[in-house]
Each structure stands twice: as C-alpha cells, then as structure tokens.
Design an enzyme around this catalytic site. Structure first.
Site, short mmCIF file in Angstrom:
data_model
loop_
_atom_site.label_atom_id
_atom_site.label_comp_id
_atom_site.label_asym_id
_atom_site.label_seq_id
_atom_site.Cartn_x
_atom_site.Cartn_y
_atom_site.Cartn_z
N ASN A 131 143.93 0.35 -20.62
CA ASN A 131 142.94 0.87 -19.87
C ASN A 131 142.18 -0.45 -18.91
OD1 ASN A 131 140.21 1.61 -19.97
ND2 ASN A 131 140.94 3.53 -21.23
N CYS A 134 138.27 2.46 -17.78
CA CYS A 134 137.17 3.14 -17.93
C CYS A 134 135.50 2.47 -17.40
CB CYS A 134 136.67 2.77 -19.88
SG CYS A 134 135.50 3.77 -20.35
N CYS A 341 142.12 43.13 7.87
CA CYS A 341 140.67 42.30 8.08
C CYS A 341 140.03 43.71 6.99
CB CYS A 341 140.38 43.09 9.73
SG CYS A 341 138.13 41.78 9.68
N CYS A 344 133.91 41.12 6.68
CA CYS A 344 133.37 40.55 6.01
C CYS A 344 132.27 39.50 7.50
CB CYS A 344 133.63 39.94 4.80
SG CYS A 344 134.95 38.19 5.32
N CYS A 347 134.82 34.12 9.26
CA CYS A 347 135.38 33.45 10.02
C CYS A 347 134.48 33.54 11.24
CB CYS A 347 136.63 34.08 10.39
SG CYS A 347 136.89 35.89 10.79
N CYS A 381 139.37 29.42 10.22
CA CYS A 381 138.86 30.70 9.55
C CYS A 381 139.17 31.19 8.52
CB CYS A 381 139.30 31.42 11.39
SG CYS A 381 140.46 31.16 12.09
N CYS A 385 138.47 32.51 5.11
CA CYS A 385 138.73 34.09 5.25
C CYS A 385 139.37 34.93 3.14
CB CYS A 385 140.08 34.60 5.68
SG CYS A 385 140.35 36.71 5.83
#
Lengths: 464, 442
Positions: A131, A134, A341, A344, A347, A381, A385
């Site tokens: 280890n 950490c 589509c 909304c 895009c 876009c 979407c």
C-alpha cells in the site's frame, strides 16, 4: 462458455473480480461472505503498524438524486490486531483454497517489512499488495502515498520486500502524482511482479455551509480524504492506460477506480487491466453486485467471442493515441432525428452558449435545426440530449483522406495563420458580440405574472 | 354497490375524500425535481397562465433552496399553493412537459409547487412586504382568487386596500367550490392568512355590496374599485318539478359539502345533470358520500362534454356511470324527487334535437343540476356605463382589466365567464398593474 478465471502474475482466481483493500475486507467474516457470494479474490484491508481511527470517517458526493457518485474516507489501515487478521486469513484460505487472498501491507522499517511479509506468507496469502497509496493520515507518518510519490523510496521498499517474498508482489500506486508511470517504472525496477491502480485521490468532498467545515466532520473540523467511487473511473482508466502502454512498466495491472458493474470492469480490462478491484460499489450495494458483474462479463465475452479474460486485455490500447496522431480529415456532423425529438431545446442552448452557435430554432416547432456549416462535430448536443439516439453524429467526410498533426509537422505544413475551416477559423460564422444582448430573456417572461395583451411597463412611483 | 361507505365522521370523510395530490416528502421532492430537464424556453412556463418560472423553482427545490422556490412561485402567482393543488395541471404545465412526447411521466409540477409553498406557509416565512404607502385607496369586491391576488399586488405597489366579502371566509370558490379531494379548507385558509400577514390588506367579511347606495359610497371613498365578484348560483333549468325536494344546484351542493363535510347527505341514487367540470365534481363527490348509484346525464355525446378528460376519468374511477344524448324534460316525484323524465337526443349539424317518442323515466332520489352558473347581471346594472357582453360577462381591457366605467376594473370569473383559479390569479395581478397605471396617469 467463456472462462472467467485468471492467473494474475501467478495469483490464480476463479474470476477477475477482487475486493480492494478497504473496509469490505476488514475481517475473515466479510471476505468469506464475499467469496460465498461469488467474488474471485480479496485484497485484505492493509495490515501494518498500530493505528487509531476517528469517528465520522466517510463523506459522499451526491448528484441530484443519485447518492455516492463520489465517496471519500479518512479511515486508516486495519485497526484490528495483526494476529487476528492472520488467523482469519488462514481460515479463509482453508475454506476457499481456489480463491485469491492478497495481503495488503504497510509498515516502515526493512525489518518490519521482512517480518510482515513472512507472517502473511505463513498465513497462506496468495500474494502481497504494497500500500503505497493511502493519501491521508498514513502519509503524514511517512507511509502510504508519501512512498508512492517518491519513486526512489518506493523502489527501495520494493527491493526490501523482494528480498524475502516468496509469493507474487503487487505495488499499489497513488494517483496523487503528475506522471503515474514514474512510480510504476520504479516498482518494476524494484522487482515487483505487478502493479495495481489507482488508490484514492486526495480530496475534499464537500463543505458544510452552516458549520464551515469539510466533510466528513470530526468535532467541527475535517481533513482531506481519499476520493473514490464512480466519479474517479475516468482518471483511473487514463492512468491504467498510461501504465499499460509504457514499455518500461510491462507489468500485469490490477485495475481499480470507479468499477461498479461489468461495463466498468470491461473498460479497465480493455485498457490493460487483467484483474479488477472493487470497493465503493460493494460498500454502497453490498457483495450481491457480483452476480450482475460476472453475468454481464460472461455475456459480453460470449457475444464478442472472447474465450478468456487474457484475450481481451488491452484490446483498446492500439486505439488510444496521442492527439497528434488523430485524423484531422475525419468529420462528423450532428443530425437531429425529428421523430424522436421532444423539444426540450437543451441542444440549442448548449450549442448556443457552450459551443459554436450551430443550432437554430424555427418558427412553429420546438424541434431545433442544425446549421451544418457551423457544426464542428463536437458532440455536445448529442451528449446533453435526454432522448436515446435522437441526436446522432454522422460522418460527413468521404473517409478517403487521412492527415495528422504529426504528419503535417513532419511535412513542415503546420498552419501559420488561423485559416482552419472548423470553429473559429476562416469561413466559420460567429455572431457579432452585441447580437447577444437581450437574447437570454425568455419570450415567456418567467417569474412574473404573464402580461395579458400588450405589456405596459409601469413605474412603482405615483406622480404627485 | 357503492364504491365508498357513507362517511359518518370527519375521519371517514377525509378517507373518502383523500387528497388527489398529497403532499410530497423531502425525498420525493428531491427525486422528482431531479428529473426536470431544465428545458430552454420551457413549454411548462408557456402553459401556465401566470407564467411561473417552473424550471427555476424546480431547480431551486433540487438545490435545497425551497424558500427561493416558493418566492419564484409567489412572485408570479399569489395562489401558488392552491394552484399547485387545484390547477388542471394535466392540461396546463404538466400537459406541456416535454416528457409526454417521450411517453415518460411528466414532472409532477403541481405537487412540487405545493411542496415549496407549504413549507414557507407553515414556517410563516415572509417573502414580501407592502410598498411605501402612496396615499391612494382601492376597494375590492369579492375575496376570491381574483380579489385577493389583486389586493396583494396593490399592497405591494403601496395602495391601501379594503376587500368586501359577502361570505364568512376568503378565497371564494377555492374554499366554497373546489372538490374537497383537491384541497382542504385548512390549506386554503392558511395560504390566505399567510398572504394577509405579509401584505396587510383589510378584509371585511359578511359585507356584501349589493345596492347602488353601497356602490356610491365606495366610488366616493376609493380611487378605484375592483370587481372580483365571480358568478352567481346555479342556473335554473325551468323544468316542471324543479322545486321538488332533493333537486339541488351543484354550486350550492358543493358549498354545503365544503362547509359541512360528512354531515351533508346524498341520495341513494343520484343523477347529475351536465357535462362540465362541475358536473364531474358533483358526481365524484356524490359517490364519495356513499351514493349507491351516480349517473351523469348529458344532452350531447360523451366526446362533446366540456369537462377535461381526466375529470371524467376521475368520476368513472369512483363508479359514476354516463348517460349520454338525453335531455331532461321533467323532474318527477311526489314532494320528493323520484326520477327524471328524459327524452333521447341526437346532434345534427351541431344542434341538439330531441328524438320524438323516446321519453323514459330514470328513477332517482336526488338530482344535482350542474348546468352552469348565473351571471350577476342585476347587481352589475347598478354600475353606471358598465358594459356586459351578450353572455353577461363584464367587458374589460385585455391588458389592464379596466371596464367601460374607468373607475372599475375586473378579473376572474365575472370577466372570463368561469375559468380556473390560476386564470383569476393571472388576470387580477395584471389588473392591479392596470389600476396602478390608470391612477399614475390621473
């Protein structure tokens, strides 16, 4: 039926899914329960010097209604007596001889390293993980990430371990470093058999707005913790890839970071991991997630025709290039599928405000329209979407040309002016700055009662 | 068999009339607000008559700024809580939610809205205060959604406001006319108290304005008068037997129900006459009061009903049966209602025609007439030069709400002929600005 079993640097395991060294592997009880549930291996919670833990140890990052997309902890290594851990380790191996039990270790002096390596080997561990990752508490005492951040020290300790190790040794790397391949190379030079990465990322997951203190809060105060969970996967994948592609590392890699389902595991494997380790997902959902992980991996391998895990390790590596090697002639353009589509217009606003003003709104419909000559094919876009496959990126070059920045450099044809046909270059239309004014005002006058008929702005002061 | 047992106690009543839009808890609100897409130029805003910035308040709920969410709502609509519960959201904001186009459940905007407003109402967190006094006074007739909305806006602009209400309680049909499963009396009145505490308008209860003398007194004392008088009682059918016992108007029936709950009795078999939203309410309410059979009788076809589809669905869901293409010609009985004599009808070129020889009697022991509310024409005649349209609605400027008597302004049902609470709230807020603009110009 694909074979999920692995042989990782000599450590055999019925499947590539290991629990990472962390709270889920704190006891023989938990490890046995995990093996019983179907996990292939477990890296025991780090054994080493005596520690004391604080109360209030974990903090979470939620995204909207999704809990723990990120997680951090300020817990230290095992605070249970070494003898108890060794006894339980032995008992687990008796019940599960085919499963991988790896002992994670963290001590200081050469003598201590020698002693603890012998102890866990005698307890029946199949391998050792050092280890060096950490990033809280232990590093303040010169261990954990304090080692991982100093390649020379790392190499020295690996050499101490290799002096007595009779079982495979994995070095767990910290991501809190600018170039992960440096400690990875040091591990190899020190003689390690494998590396695992990433350990947690130094983090503050949030600040309490009333108490003015970072989470998790310990008596009104806090400290940086180690960050993990789904949010760190991209960082882990990149570091796994860096190590896998470096010919000077050339060690088996156990991939760690943001793995919570079969897909995450496959991604790690395709970028070079040959075993994967899971912690946060098991802490969030319990050991039962292994059913989905193995089933998903098996299904994927069947569909792709991979007979063994080995067949798929690093499959994506040849396609991970430097930017200068990418084809500058490749061109994609966004296409909005009107039938899918929902209007909304995310895009539109994303492209308008966050990209290249390549989407227009039309009268009489909420379906936006791509302005093809402005579209640079950035994908934004399609990423915002909310409907599957509504905006797709279609290839628009003819696929015959291939030219990279490197090739242009070699041919001495790198541009000397901003004449690129893509965004910002010549022929790319950008609105005049003042065209922005007033555009953000929504047509619907939100926030106030709708004006009925002709709006007539009124002053709130009466004439005298 | 009746769908509902006859309610014998307040507890039974609340069980039968359980809220259709129950209050959201914090987790539910977090989950639901997380689903909102934050559409650009959002269709839900456009669909709201008051133009509440819905994506904004949902985002505020999602980020833990519930007080801010309530402020966003109240800035646009003083009946923010009531509208969250009683608005026909299915055909307004929620009907416009883009998720509908994806066959995904629309955001529960109404419930989110009430989630935010209930919180500020209950914690009595004040968001507004009256404007600097400007020395002018406005009288408001009617403490319904129009009158109270107008009062709030005028107080914000610095006017002294006196509201004259004939009844004992404010908020008009919201407390006297809306179906009890949409909102409780306590919730309605708590919102009015909350508004009054912030804006400080005066409401004079049991103070009907009915005569020319009373109007004259107002005209002399106040700079402007706002008519938020709504509509009157149920229109008479002018049918033989209409005066029989247990033949009641829907508006009167619902008013009794809102005030007296389970103490209102219905018949065993109820026929509701009408095809509008009030008819649907009266039918649903009869069923929830334990009537064994409830029949909704309408003189045209099912598809020609004026009621929203979801309101008819709601009535059907509690066991109401439809009886279409029938016209009542007599309420039969001996003292009490015993049935209705109907004649079958057909619609030809949009005109309802009776089909001769098809008379029949449908037995029942109660008739509820939901055949429209009368306009308050005789009262309005007391106002000089106040013009009404041919349907008895007050003629007013679309933007300012100013009537043909320049001192008078109006909004709500008296002006639009009967619409939703949200329409009254929107129009009245605009009318208050109309009053302000008018008085500024004087």
């Amino acid at each position: 039926m694909p074979d999920l079993s692995i042989n990782f640097a000599g450590i055999k395991s019925p499947n590539p899914f290991w629990l990472a060294s962390a709270p889920p592997t704190n006891s023989g009880y938990q490890v046995m329960k995990a093996f019983d549930a179907g996990w292939g291996g477990a890296v025991w919670k780090t054994l080493g010097v005596p520690v004391v833990n604080v109360s209030s140890r974990y903090g979470g990052v939620n995204y909207r209604d999704k809990r723990l997309i990120g997680f951090n902890n300020i817990e230290l290594i095992s605070d249970r007596p070494l003898v108890d851990n060794l006894r339980e380790m032995e008992e687990v191996k008796k019940h599960f001889p085919q499963h991988a039990v790896i002992a994670s270790l963290m001590v200081q002096s050469r003598e201590e390293w020698h002693q603890i390596v012998r102890d866990v080997t005698n307890a029946g561990a199949d391998g050792i993980e050092l280890n060096f990752g950490c990033p809280h508490g232990m590093c303040e005492r010169g261990m954990g990430s304090a080692v991982g951040q100093e390649p020379d020290v790392l190499r020295l300790i690996v050499e101490w371990v290799m002096e007595v190790a009779q079982i495979p040794v994995i070095v767990k790397l910290t991501p809190n470093i600018s170039d992960i391949t440096e400690p990875a190379r040091a591990a190899r030079l020190g003689g390690a058999d494998a590396i695992s990465l990433i350990n947690t990322i130094q983090s503050i997951v949030g600040v309490d707005l009333d108490l003015f203190a970072p989470y998790p809060i310990v008596d009104g105060q806090g400290t940086n913790g180690g960050y993990c969970g789904p949010a760190v996967k991209p960082i882990a994948l990149n570091m796994v890839k860096n190590c896998a592609q470096d010919p000077h590392v050339a060690l088996p890699i156990s991939g760690i970071g943001g793995i919570e389902n079969w897909r995450d595991a496959v991604e790690h494997i395709l970028l070079g991991a040959s075993s994967v380790q899971v912690c946060t997902a098991a802490m969030h959902f319990g050991f039962g997630i292994i059913r989905e992980m193995t089933a998903g991996l098996e299904q994927y391998m069947t569909e792709k025709g991979f007979a063994t895990i080995h067949d798929m390790v690093g499959k994506a590596l040849p396609n991970v290039k430097h930017w200068e090697d990418l084809n500058l002639k490749y061109k994609v353009t966004a296409t909005i599928h009107e039938d899918k589509c929902i209007g909304c217009q995310l895009c539109y606003t994303a492209c308008e405000d966050g990209a290249h003003q390549a989407i227009a709104l039309r009268e009489g419909t909420r379906v936006p329209e791509i302005i093809e000559e402005n579209c640079v094919g950035c994908n934004l876009c399609s990423l915002v979407c909310p409907v599957e496959q509504c905006i797709t990126m279609e290839r628009t070059d003819d696929g015959t040309e291939h030219l990279t920045w490197k090739e242009r450099t070699l041919a001495n044809s790198i541009p000397t002016s901003f004449n690129d046909e893509r965004a910002g270059g010549l022929h790319h239309w950008v609105p005049e700055p003042t065209a922005a004014l007033g555009k953000e005002k929504h047509k619907t006058l939100p926030g106030k009662a709708r004006q009925l008929g002709q709006p007539s702005p009124v002053s709130t002061e009466l004439k005298s | 068999m009746a769908e509902f047992p006859i309610p014998a106690s307040e507890q039974d009543f609340h069980a039968n009339f359980a809220q259709l839009k129950p209050r959201m808890n914090n987790t539910e609100a977090l989950y639901e607000s997380s689903r909102c897409l934050f559409c650009f130029d959002a269709p839900c805003i456009k669909a709201c008559p008051t133009g509440i910035d819905i994506p904004q308040f949902i985002r505020q709920i999602n980020t833990g700024n519930v007080t801010g969410a309530a402020k966003t709502i109240y800035e646009a609509n003083y009946f923010g809580n009531a509208c969250g519960k009683v608005c026909p959201t299915e055909v307004l904001c929620e009907g416009a939610c883009v998720y509908n186009l994806q066959d995904v459940k629309p955001i529960e905007i109404g419930r989110l809205q009430s989630f935010a407003t209930r919180q500020v109402i209950e914690s009595d967190q004040h968001l507004f205060k009256p404007g600097q006094p400007n020395g002018r006074k406005v009288a408001i007739i009617g403490a319904g959604p129009a009158g109270i909305s107008c009062a709030c806006e005028l107080r914000a602009l610095g006017y002294e406001v006196d509201v004259f209400e004939a009844k004992a309680q404010p908020s008009g049909l919201t407390v006297y006319g809306v179906a009890p499963y949409k909102i409780t009396n306590e919730e309605v009145l708590a919102e009015i108290d909350y508004l009054q505490a912030q804006f400080g308008f005066h409401v004079h209860y049991h103070s009907p304005i009915a005569t020319r003398q009373e109007l004259e007194a107002l005209e002399e004392t106040y700079d402007a008068i706002f008519l938020g008088i709504g509509l009157g009682g149920t229109n008479a059918l002018r049918l033989p037997g209409e005066d029989r016992q247990n033949c009641v108007g829907a508006v009167e029936f619902i008013e009794q129900l809102r005030q007296h709950h389970h103490r209102v009795a219905v018949g065993r078999k109820v026929i509701v006459l009408g095809g509008g939203n009030t008819a649907m309410d009266a039918a649903s309410e009869s069923a929830r009061l334990g009537a064994e059979d409830v029949i909704l009788a309408y003189r045209r076809g099912k598809d020609e009903m004026g009621a929203y589809e979801f309101e008819y669905d709601l009535a059907k869901s509690v066991g109401v049966k439809g009886l279409f293409n029938v016209a009542p010609i007599e309420i039969v009985g001996n003292g009490k209602v015993e049935g209705i004599r109907f004649v079958r009808t057909q619609t030809l070129n949009g005109q309802v025609q009776v089909v001769p020889g098809t008379e029949f009697v449908e037995p029942c022991d109660m008739v509820i007439k939901a055949t429209g509310q009368a306009k308050q024409v005789s009262f309005l005649r007391h106002i000089p030069s106040l013009e009404l349209d041919k349907n008895g609605r007050i003629v007013a400027n679309a933007a300012s709400g100013q009537t043909t008597n320049p001192q008078y302004f109006t909004s709500g049902d008296a002006r639009n002929g009967g619409a939703e609470v949200v329409n009254a709230a929107a129009e009245a807020k605009a009318a208050a600005r109309g009053i302000h603009a008018y008085l500024l110009g004087q």
